[in-house]
Design a protein around this motif. Structure first.
Motif, PDB file in Angstrom:
ATOM      1  N   ARG A 192      -0.067  13.759  -9.513  1.00  5.51           N
ATOM      2  CA  ARG A 192      -0.194  15.178  -9.172  1.00  5.51           C
ATOM      3  C   ARG A 192       0.398  16.087 -10.247  1.00  5.51           C
ATOM      4  NH1 ARG A 192       0.712  18.060  -3.318  1.00  5.51           N
ATOM      5  NH2 ARG A 192       1.091  20.140  -4.119  1.00  5.51           N
ATOM      6  N   TRP A 193       1.420  15.631 -10.954  1.00  5.06           N
ATOM      7  CA  TRP A 193       2.088  16.472 -11.952  1.00  5.06           C
ATOM      8  C   TRP A 193       1.518  16.236 -13.343  1.00  5.06           C
ATOM      9  CZ3 TRP A 193       7.864  15.384 -10.370  1.00  5.06           C
ATOM     10  CH2 TRP A 193       8.124  16.016  -9.142  1.00  5.06           C
ATOM     11  N   GLY A 271      10.504  20.122 -28.860  1.00  3.34           N
ATOM     12  CA  GLY A 271      11.229  19.275 -27.899  1.00  3.34           C
ATOM     13  C   GLY A 271      11.344  19.819 -26.494  1.00  3.34           C
ATOM     14  N   ILE A 272      10.583  20.872 -26.131  1.00  3.83           N
ATOM     15  CA  ILE A 272      10.660  21.422 -24.776  1.00  3.83           C
ATOM     16  C   ILE A 272       9.542  20.814 -23.925  1.00  3.83           C
ATOM     17  CG2 ILE A 272      10.734  23.552 -23.399  1.00  3.83           C
ATOM     18  CD1 ILE A 272      12.863  23.394 -25.601  1.00  3.83           C
ATOM     19  N   VAL A 273       9.866  20.439 -22.675  1.00  6.69           N
ATOM     20  CA  VAL A 273       8.868  19.868 -21.778  1.00  6.69           C
ATOM     21  C   VAL A 273       8.671  20.794 -20.581  1.00  6.69           C
ATOM     22  CG1 VAL A 273       8.375  17.958 -20.191  1.00  6.69           C
ATOM     23  CG2 VAL A 273       9.330  17.484 -22.429  1.00  6.69           C
ATOM     24  N   THR A 274       7.425  21.038 -20.217  1.00  2.95           N
ATOM     25  CA  THR A 274       7.104  21.749 -18.980  1.00  2.95           C
ATOM     26  C   THR A 274       6.301  20.812 -18.090  1.00  2.95           C
ATOM     27  OG1 THR A 274       7.014  23.864 -20.129  1.00  2.95           O
ATOM     28  CG2 THR A 274       5.965  23.775 -17.989  1.00  2.95           C
ATOM     29  N   ILE A 275       6.665  20.762 -16.809  1.00  2.00           N
ATOM     30  CA  ILE A 275       5.909  19.964 -15.838  1.00  2.00           C
ATOM     31  C   ILE A 275       5.293  20.929 -14.835  1.00  2.00           C
ATOM     32  CG2 ILE A 275       6.030  18.134 -14.108  1.00  2.00           C
ATOM     33  CD1 ILE A 275       8.483  17.067 -15.516  1.00  2.00           C
ATOM     34  N   ILE A 276       3.972  20.839 -14.648  1.00  2.00           N
ATOM     35  CA  ILE A 276       3.326  21.720 -13.677  1.00  2.00           C
ATOM     36  C   ILE A 276       2.692  20.887 -12.574  1.00  2.00           C
ATOM     37  CG2 ILE A 276       2.896  23.657 -15.244  1.00  2.00           C
ATOM     38  CD1 ILE A 276       0.116  22.619 -15.708  1.00  2.00           C
ATOM     39  N   GLY A 296       3.719  26.895  -9.392  1.00  3.68           N
ATOM     40  CA  GLY A 296       3.131  25.713  -9.997  1.00  3.68           C
ATOM     41  C   GLY A 296       3.974  25.074 -11.076  1.00  3.68           C
ATOM     42  N   ILE A 297       5.024  25.768 -11.565  1.00  4.12           N
ATOM     43  CA  ILE A 297       5.884  25.156 -12.592  1.00  4.12           C
ATOM     44  C   ILE A 297       6.970  24.352 -11.866  1.00  4.12           C
ATOM     45  CG2 ILE A 297       7.398  25.577 -14.558  1.00  4.12           C
ATOM     46  CD1 ILE A 297       5.947  28.265 -14.911  1.00  4.12           C
ATOM     47  N   VAL A 298       6.968  23.063 -12.085  1.00  3.67           N
ATOM     48  CA  VAL A 298       7.896  22.174 -11.379  1.00  3.67           C
ATOM     49  C   VAL A 298       9.228  22.094 -12.119  1.00  3.67           C
ATOM     50  CG1 VAL A 298       8.261  19.775 -10.724  1.00  3.67           C
ATOM     51  CG2 VAL A 298       6.033  20.824 -10.377  1.00  3.67           C
ATOM     52  N   ALA A 299       9.178  21.949 -13.445  1.00  3.03           N
ATOM     53  CA  ALA A 299      10.404  21.831 -14.241  1.00  3.03           C
ATOM     54  C   ALA A 299      10.102  22.298 -15.659  1.00  3.03           C
ATOM     55  CB  ALA A 299      10.910  20.392 -14.248  1.00  3.03           C
ATOM     56  N   HIS A 300      11.147  22.793 -16.332  1.00  3.15           N
ATOM     57  CA  HIS A 300      10.997  23.317 -17.696  1.00  3.15           C
ATOM     58  C   HIS A 300      12.349  23.093 -18.368  1.00  3.15           C
ATOM     59  CE1 HIS A 300       9.667  26.046 -20.890  1.00  3.15           C
ATOM     60  NE2 HIS A 300      10.797  26.694 -20.768  1.00  3.15           N
ATOM     61  N   PRO A 315       5.074   4.995 -12.098  1.00  3.76           N
ATOM     62  CA  PRO A 315       4.038   4.999 -11.054  1.00  3.76           C
ATOM     63  C   PRO A 315       4.305   5.995  -9.925  1.00  3.76           C
ATOM     64  CG  PRO A 315       4.525   2.753 -11.690  1.00  3.76           C
ATOM     65  CD  PRO A 315       5.496   3.619 -12.442  1.00  3.76           C
ATOM     66  N   SER A 316       5.578   6.224  -9.557  1.00  5.34           N
ATOM     67  CA  SER A 316       5.846   7.167  -8.471  1.00  5.34           C
ATOM     68  C   SER A 316       5.831   8.609  -8.954  1.00  5.34           C
ATOM     69  CB  SER A 316       7.208   6.861  -7.840  1.00  5.34           C
ATOM     70  OG  SER A 316       8.238   7.225  -8.738  1.00  5.34           O
ATOM     71  N   GLY A 317       5.911   8.822 -10.266  1.00 11.74           N
ATOM     72  CA  GLY A 317       5.884  10.178 -10.792  1.00 11.74           C
ATOM     73  C   GLY A 317       7.222  10.887 -10.795  1.00 11.74           C
ATOM     74  N   MET A 318       8.309  10.192 -10.408  1.00 12.08           N
ATOM     75  CA  MET A 318       9.620  10.846 -10.359  1.00 12.08           C
ATOM     76  C   MET A 318      10.386  10.705 -11.675  1.00 12.08           C
ATOM     77  SD  MET A 318       9.710  12.200  -7.460  1.00 12.08           S
ATOM     78  CE  MET A 318      11.416  12.706  -7.301  1.00 12.08           C
ATOM     79  N   LEU A 319      10.047   9.708 -12.488  1.00 12.93           N
ATOM     80  CA  LEU A 319      10.715   9.512 -13.776  1.00 12.93           C
ATOM     81  C   LEU A 319       9.753   9.876 -14.894  1.00 12.93           C
ATOM     82  CD1 LEU A 319      12.501   6.037 -13.371  1.00 12.93           C
ATOM     83  CD2 LEU A 319      13.448   8.297 -12.982  1.00 12.93           C
ATOM     84  N   LEU A 320      10.287  10.494 -15.942  1.00 12.35           N
ATOM     85  CA  LEU A 320       9.470  10.830 -17.114  1.00 12.35           C
ATOM     86  C   LEU A 320      10.177  10.265 -18.342  1.00 12.35           C
ATOM     87  CD1 LEU A 320       7.066  12.570 -18.277  1.00 12.35           C
ATOM     88  CD2 LEU A 320       8.753  14.364 -18.631  1.00 12.35           C
TER      89      LEU A 320
END
Length: 777
Positions: A192-193, A271-276, A296-300, A315-320
């Motif tokens: 989803r992310w 080096g900046i990450v955005t997760i939507i 819609g922005i989850v983390a930045h 696989p669960s989408g909680m770790l990047l």
């Protein structure tokens, strides 16, 4: 061939390789298909190979016999994906249902023939062979990603997302930070992310934590970062000197060009990450700026100091996992979101996976299914295997030597209350609970393990309330070194010399040799070829066992559970090798305990040669109805219709074993609903789980042995108002014939641990008394 000296067959040149997730190996959505068409529930490996002329799709089921599913020659292909069947609902139907499965391809000559090379995505139906949709762009496409909701097209510094059901444009991002590495514009797409590299940090949207947060770095990490600073300083000095002496060649490196361009356009930050969130993000352009709201922005958050070159969700989408262009360290972040805004979310930097001090570009990141192992492959052809825990903390014998994921703490630590004792014993030494001051003896990355500065956190903690994980203190960072570094051999001949003869079979040969802990050094492909060496890796159930013992049934093998799944690595020479991984306690450790560090033995067990020759025939659609990709698409679509409460077209379809599907699809009540509820798992307790006698949470009380049953709790009025002679009022009425106290296995109950008011009768009267445990005190 290596021995007999016959001239090797001519092979086609492979440009890229990748393992695909599609309907065929999606166990969550087509279990029936797997139970009918394969031995056991293990999904097949699905493999895409891109050639300088066309592409090929392979399936390797659990039996180990590789099967070619698709092969075409129509010019070079830059990216290709087999699109999974989309999620549908009563409001949203699939416009291409009868054409699926679809193959999305970006090739040098588009369907129209007029557009520039690599500038359009063509979607072909593998059922009919026709092209169902073509999406044109003005600039070249670098990659394609897809999940059950969207198809993402990656351009340089831009991302466009299309709806999976209609392929209409959903949203687009134009603020990506370019990368000089193999991925021009790295993104990670979960279920989803969507994570991408943002070109500047916007403070009002910044999440708590990230790589530059208030993480107390461990001593090792500090030493490593100090060494890195010195090294980059030396390289900079070296470059300046060469420029002064004029020995710098006229063709400057990509990094220098990038550095100059960075100086010119200074507002960009690497080096900046955005997760939507691809579901809640607004239509049209996604813009992270001071003026924009954070819908819609989850983390930045900042993830690295250098540009990011590769990212992947677990696989669960909680770790990047993110890596930068230097490739020295890979960062593992846990994303804890907040429903309000990205600034309330927290990003815990759990691990720094340290590869080494030389520079390397990362091309592939893969997680095991239980998220305890990460494999990062670089362009040198080496795959680095790291142990991690999904919740952080030091990997050790307790966490990685069992076939299942273990809890953050052992049962012993949890029930004995060692956490509280740890706080007092940080200065003393003795026994199991003698942690190094400031560090934890249990493998944990929870906020409880930081130094407790204020009385509040301590009170929170003693009241068994660990507090909000999104608030400080953030968990401490763990530095992890690779347990194994697997280098792909140039040819299968180099395996031969090392591990003895191999047997040719149906597209597979097995290597019958004992595991060697220290294999002989192999020729480094990067040195001998002088170029980049593309590999892809994935974890899966072992197939070599079946190849070695084809006569035996597979069920016997299930008893011998592997702690780690096998690692499959395919190289750009078309050889797929299965490596068996065996973690074990560190051999130099004086005694083995739960906290002993790990080491790993790896050995190649089986190999498949999957590269095609120019003589091979093409295998193109239309395919007949029993083609594995078509069968899988049918099964998944049928399941999707049932889930959405719609009548599947042409039903009855595949076998359904659960009445629960029917109860979902139609509006029955009564019996079916109850059966459906019986399959819902409900968690009825919260940890920590302690034995009943280990703490003061319970009191033991007695029930009167009269025909009716009275439940007495400490707050009950029966205790205060009635004396011993009063007849107790029944609180629960049921027929005494239904209640057989002797069958409850609580006889005889003679002890009375707590002296109770209201039960002064002699012990002889107290037969058939059952115990009620009351948890209100």
């Amino acid at each position: 061939q290596a021995y007999s000296g016959t001239p090797p067959e001519e092979k086609e040149k492979i440009i890229w390789v990748r393992f695909e997730n599609a309907d065929l190996n999606d166990t969550s959505r087509n279990m029936e298909f797997h139970e009918i068409h394969s031995t056991g529930n293990e999904p097949p490996l699905l493999l895409l190979i891109g050639y300088s002329d066309g592409m090929q799709v392979w399936s390797i089921p659990i039996s180990g016999e590789a099967q070619e599913l698709f092969s075409v020659r129509h010019g070079p292909v830059r990216a290709a994906r087999i699109l999974p069947a989309p999620q549908i609902s009563a409001q949203k139907c699939d416009n291409f249902a009868e054409k699926r499965p679809l193959l999305g391809v970006c090739k040098s000559i588009g369907s129209s023939g007029t557009s520039p090379p690599y500038c359009c995505v063509d979607l072909y139906s593998l059922r009919t062979g026709e092209m169902v949709k073509s999406i044109q762009f003005k600039t070249p496409i670098y990659d394609l990603h897809c999940n059950k909701r969207i198809l993402v097209v990656v351009l340089q510094e831009k991302i466009a997302a299309f709806d999976s059901c209609t392929f209409t444009k959903k949203f687009f991002v134009t603020s990506c930070y370019p990368c000089p590495g193999p991925n021009m514009n790295p993104i990670a797409l979960g279920s989803r992310w969507l994570a991408y590299a943002e070109n500047k940090l916007i403070r009002c949207h910044q999440s708590r934590g990230g790589a530059c947060g208030d993480n107390i770095q461990s001593y090792t990490a500090t030493v490593i970062s100090a060494a890195k600073t010195i090294k980059t300083g030396l390289t900079m000095v070296g470059k300046v000197v060469t420029q002064l002496t004029g020995t710098l060649p006229s063709g400057a490196t990509e990094e220098e060009i990038l550095a100059h361009s960075n100086l010119r356009r200074s507002p960009l930050v690497p080096g900046i990450v955005t997760i939507i969130d691809t579901e809640t993000v607004a239509e049209g352009q996604v813009l992270v700026s001071e003026d924009s709201d954070s819908d819609g922005i989850v983390a930045h958050f900042p993830a690295h100091e250098k540009p990011i070159c590769c990212m992947a969700f677990n696989p669960s989408g909680m770790l990047l996992v993110t890596t930068d262009t230097l490739g020295h360290d890979f960062h593992v972040f846990q994303i804890l979101t907040h429903p309000w805004s990205s600034s309330q979310s927290a990003v815990h930097h759990l691990y720094t996976l340290h590869r080494g001090e030389t520079e390397a570009k990362v091309q592939d990141i893969s997680f095991s299914h239980d998220c305890r192992w990460v494999v990062v492959s670089t362009l040198r052809g080496t795959s680095h295997v790291f142990p991690i825990n999904p919740y952080g903390g030091q990997p050790c014998v307790r966490t990685h030597m069992s076939p299942r994921v273990v809890n953050r703490m052992s049962r012993f630590q949890k029930s004995a209350g060692l956490e509280e004792i740890e706080q007092e014993l940080t200065s003393k030494q003795g026994g199991r609970c003698s942690p190094v001051p400031g560090l934890s003896s249990s493998p944990s990355g929870s906020p409880l393990h930081g130094k407790l500065n204020s009385q509040d956190t301590y009170n929170n903690f003693t009241n068994n309330n660990p507090g909000n994980p999104r608030l400080l203190p953030l968990p401490s960072l763990t530095v992890v070194l690779p347990l194994a570094q697997i280098k792909q051999p140039m040819t299968l001949g180099t395996i031969t010399k090392r591990t003895g003869p191999y047997l040719f079979g149906a597209g597979c040969f097995s290597i019958k040799a004992p595991c060697k802990s220290k294999p002989a050094p192999q020729i480094s492909p990067s040195k001998s070829v002088g170029g980049e060496f593309c590999v892809a890796a994935v974890f899966g159930a072992s197939r070599s066992w079946f190849a070695n013992n084809s006569g035996l049934k597979r069920e016997k093998d299930q008893s011998k559970q592997f702690v780690v799944e096998s690692l499959y690595i395919i190289s750009c020479y078309g050889s797929l090798v299965e490596h068996v991984l065996e973690p074990r306690p560190l051999s130099t450790a004086p005694k083995i305990s739960d906290d002993t560090p790990l080491e790993m033995v790896t050995c190649p067990r089986a190999s498949w040669t999957l590269v095609r020759t120019p003589q091979w025939n093409e295998l193109q659609p239309p395919f007949n109805a029993n083609h594995p990709l078509l069968l899988a698409a049918d099964a998944v679509q049928y399941y999707q219709y049932l889930l959405a409460g719609l009548v599947p077209p042409g039903s009855p379809g595949p076998i359904t074993r659960h009445e629960s599907y029917d109860s979902l699809a139609s509006d029955h009540s009564g019996q079916e609903d109850e059966e459906w509820l019986s399959q819902v798992e409900i968690v009825t307790h919260t940890g920590p789980h302690r034995r009943l006698w280990m703490g003061p949470q319970f009191q033991f009380k007695t029930i009167h042995p009269s025909g009716q049953t009275t439940v007495i709790s400490s707050s009950s009025s029966v205790l205060q108002s009635h004396g011993p002679s009063d007849t107790p009022q029944p609180l629960l009425d049921f027929d005494t014939d239904d209640l057989d106290l002797n069958s409850l296995r609580i006889q005889p109950v003679r002890s009375e641990p707590v002296s109770m008011p209201g039960s002064p009768r002699p012990a002889a009267d107290r037969r058939g008394v059952s115990t009620v445990i009351d948890a209100t005190s």
